[in-house]
Design an enzyme around this catalytic site. Sequence first.
Site, mmCIF file in Angstrom:
data_model
loop_
_atom_site.group_PDB
_atom_site.id
_atom_site.type_symbol
_atom_site.label_atom_id
_atom_site.label_comp_id
_atom_site.label_asym_id
_atom_site.label_seq_id
_atom_site.Cartn_x
_atom_site.Cartn_y
_atom_site.Cartn_z
ATOM 1 N N ALA A 84 -5.808 0.791 9.287
ATOM 2 C CA ALA A 84 -5.924 0.874 10.744
ATOM 3 C C ALA A 84 -7.285 0.370 11.226
ATOM 4 O O ALA A 84 -7.378 -0.279 12.258
ATOM 5 C CB ALA A 84 -5.688 2.309 11.206
ATOM 6 N N ASP B 146 0.864 -1.182 0.000
ATOM 7 C CA ASP B 146 0.000 0.000 0.000
ATOM 8 C C ASP B 146 0.898 1.229 0.000
ATOM 9 O O ASP B 146 1.619 1.467 0.965
ATOM 10 C CB ASP B 146 -0.904 -0.006 1.228
ATOM 11 N N LEU C 193 0.276 2.942 6.408
ATOM 12 C CA LEU C 193 -0.729 2.818 7.458
ATOM 13 C C LEU C 193 -1.662 4.023 7.429
ATOM 14 O O LEU C 193 -1.251 5.144 7.713
ATOM 15 C CB LEU C 193 -0.044 2.701 8.832
ATOM 16 N N HIS C 194 -2.908 3.785 7.080
ATOM 17 C CA HIS C 194 -3.900 4.865 6.990
ATOM 18 C C HIS C 194 -5.232 4.317 7.486
ATOM 19 O O HIS C 194 -5.310 3.181 7.950
ATOM 20 C CB HIS C 194 -4.001 5.384 5.546
ATOM 21 N N GLY C 195 -6.285 5.088 7.378
ATOM 22 C CA GLY C 195 -7.583 4.733 7.930
ATOM 23 C C GLY C 195 -8.094 3.347 7.586
ATOM 24 O O GLY C 195 -8.494 2.600 8.470
#
Length: 167
Positions: free
Chosen positions: A20, A11, A15-17
């Site tokens: 997470a 990705d 680390l994103h919404g």
Amino acid sequence: MTMDIRLARVDSRLLHGQVATFWTRHVKPNRIMVVSDSVAKDPLRKTLITQVAPPGVKANVVTINKMIRAYFDSRFDSFNTLLLTETVEDMLKLAEGGVDFSKIGVNIGSIAYTDGMTMLTDAISMNPEIAKQIRTLAGDFKLDVYAQKIPAEKKENLLTLLDKKGF
């Protein structure tokens, strides 16, 4: 025994919404390992990533070589890991280093568009070099390489998508 990797995801946003929230709830890791030589050397990005981890899950940013060493180190056998790389190339380096993704395959979540690339899906851009890396993961390492943004979506075989677009 080795580290339990529950999801191996490429990705470009790391680390994103979506990761997470949805993926963490789906694979229930106790550790998120962001594997990137460039991010590991960038204190600001490293700090931002470790702060976005959802409650109860610790995030680490490590280099490719450090991840390979940790994978084979029994001190990390208790890790139930959600593994993220920014690029297919980094995921391929992990596979070449002996990290075993055969049970879970490789999830391609997002590859950012840059000049000269072709959109494969609304989130995945492609060029011949990346296509070759994906074919190596699928062919040489016999891995299921698939596109899937969130767990609720159906998996799409990446080789089929590459073939459709002539890669």
